[in-house]
Write a protein that holds these residues in place. Structure first.
Motif, short mmCIF file in Angstrom:
data_model
loop_
_atom_site.label_atom_id
_atom_site.label_comp_id
_atom_site.label_asym_id
_atom_site.label_seq_id
_atom_site.Cartn_x
_atom_site.Cartn_y
_atom_site.Cartn_z
N UNK A 129 57.93 63.10 17.15
CA UNK A 129 56.56 63.58 17.26
C UNK A 129 56.18 64.43 16.04
N UNK A 130 57.15 65.18 15.52
CA UNK A 130 56.89 66.01 14.34
C UNK A 130 56.63 65.14 13.11
N UNK A 131 57.41 64.07 12.97
CA UNK A 131 57.21 63.14 11.85
C UNK A 131 55.84 62.47 11.95
N UNK A 141 52.67 62.60 9.34
CA UNK A 141 52.05 61.36 8.83
C UNK A 141 50.53 61.44 9.00
N UNK A 142 50.09 61.95 10.17
CA UNK A 142 48.67 62.12 10.41
C UNK A 142 48.05 63.09 9.40
N UNK A 143 48.75 64.19 9.15
CA UNK A 143 48.27 65.18 8.18
C UNK A 143 48.20 64.57 6.79
N UNK A 180 50.45 72.64 5.98
CA UNK A 180 50.88 72.58 7.39
C UNK A 180 52.34 73.00 7.53
N UNK A 181 53.15 72.62 6.55
CA UNK A 181 54.57 72.99 6.60
C UNK A 181 54.74 74.50 6.53
N UNK A 182 53.93 75.16 5.71
CA UNK A 182 54.04 76.62 5.55
C UNK A 182 53.43 77.37 6.72
N UNK A 183 52.26 76.92 7.17
CA UNK A 183 51.55 77.66 8.23
C UNK A 183 51.88 77.18 9.63
N UNK A 184 52.47 75.98 9.75
CA UNK A 184 52.79 75.45 11.07
C UNK A 184 51.60 74.73 11.69
N UNK A 185 51.84 74.17 12.87
CA UNK A 185 50.80 73.43 13.58
C UNK A 185 50.00 74.39 14.45
N UNK A 186 48.98 75.01 13.88
CA UNK A 186 48.16 75.97 14.63
C UNK A 186 46.74 75.95 14.08
N UNK A 218 43.19 74.03 5.98
CA UNK A 218 43.03 72.65 5.54
C UNK A 218 41.56 72.35 5.25
N UNK A 219 40.67 72.81 6.13
CA UNK A 219 39.23 72.61 5.94
C UNK A 219 38.76 73.35 4.69
#
Length: 256
Positions: free
Chosen positions: A3-5, A9-11, A93-99, A106-107
C-alpha cells in the motif's frame, strides 16, 4: 508495504501531471495561446490528442518522443518537467509523511513549479496564479493566520525596499557609469517576486524564510555572473531560484 508503494506511485504521477500542466501552460503563455480552454493537440499538425496520449511520462516513452499522427518530435523539456516535478513530489511526501501538511506543501510547491516554468519561458506570471498562491500561503497550516499574515507583510515590505534600492542603483548609478541607456528603465525585481517572497515567508517564518531568500540569491549568482561575462542584457528570471530556495529551506526546517 504494498500500500505504501502504491501511495508513492500515486504521488509520482500526481507530480508528473503537475509538471506536464506546468510546461504546457508555460509554452502556451509564451506563445500567447489559451492554456485553460484549448484542448491538447500536437504543436506541429494540430491533431487533437487522445487521453492515452496524455499520460505523463509513459506516453512520451511509449510514443518514442514522436507524434503518432505526423511523426514530429516531442521536446525533451516535457518529460524532464514531468519527471522532475514527480520526484520532487515524492521527496516532499517522504520527508513530511502522508498527512494534510504534506498535501498542503504539494499544492504550494506545485504552484511555485508552474510559476517557475512560466517565468523561465516568458517572464510572465498570471495575477490569478499569484492570488491563489497568497490564499494558499495564508491557510493556517504550521502557524495561525495572524502569524502568517504578519510574516507575509514583512517579507513583501522587505522585498519592496530591496527592489527600490537596487533599482535606484541600476537606473541611476550603473547606467551612468556603463553608459547603458537600457538600464535606465530596468527594474531589479518583478512585482511577482515580491508577492512570492511574501508567500514563502508566510510559510517558513522569519528565520527559515530569510534563509530561503538567501539560498535563492546564492543560486542566482552564477547565471548572473555568466550574463555579465557574456554581456547579455536579458533579465534573469528569479522565481525558479525562489522555488529552489523554498524547497531546500522547508525540507531543512522539517528535518531539524
Amino acid at each position: 508495504m504494498a500500500s505504501e508503494i502504491f501511495y508513492y506511485i500515486l504521488v509520482f504521477f500526481a507530480g508528473a501531471s503537475v509538471g506536464s500542466f506546468s510546461i504546457t501552460a508555460a509554452n502556451r503563455i509564451a506563445s500567447n495561446k489559451d492554456f485553460i480552454r484549448a484542448p491538447s493537440a500536437c504543436d506541429n499538425c494540430g491533431e487533437l490528442l487522445k487521453f492515452y496520449e496524455l499520460i505523463p511520462v509513459i506516453s512520451w516513452f511509449w510514443q518514442k518522443n514522436r507524434c503518432n499522427y505526423c511523426g514530429s518530435k516531442i521536446g525533451y523539456e516535457i518529460v524532464i518537467s514531468e519527471i522532475t516535478c514527480a520526484f520532487l513530489f515524492v521527496g516532499i511526501v517522504y520527508i513530511f509523511g502522508a498527512n494534510f501538511q504534506s498535501i498542503y506543501f504539494l499544492v504550494f510547491f506545485g504552484l511555485l513549479f508552474a510559476m517557475s516554468l512560466s517565468d523561465l519561458k516568458s517572464k510572465a506570471i498570471y495575477d490569478s496564479w499569484l492570488l491563489i498562491l497568497v490564499t494558499v500561503s495564508l491557510i493556517p497550516v504550521g502557524a495561525d493566520f495572524a502569524e502568517k499574515l504578519k510574516n507575509f507583510l514583512i517579507f513583501c515590505g522587505g522585498f519592496f525596499l530591496l527592489d527600490f534600492l537596487v533599482t535606484f542603483y541600476i537606473q541611476n548609478i550603473k547606467a551612468k557609469f556603463t553608459n547603458n541607456e537600457s538600464l535606465k528603465t530596468q527594474k531589479a525585481l518583478g512585482d511577482a517576486d515580491m508577492i512570492i517572497a511574501g508567500a514563502i515567508g508566510a510559510n517558513l517564518g522569519l528565520v527559515f524564510g530569510l534563509g530561503s531568500i538567501f539560498l535563492a540569491s546564492c543560486l542566482a549568482i552564477i547565471p548572473s555572473i555568466l550574463n555579465t561575462i557574456y554581456k547579455k542584457d536579458s533579465e534573469l528570471p528569479f522565481v525558479p531560484f525562489l522555488a529552489c530556495g523554498f524547497l531546500i529551506a522547508i525540507c531543512a526546517k522539517e528535518v531539524m
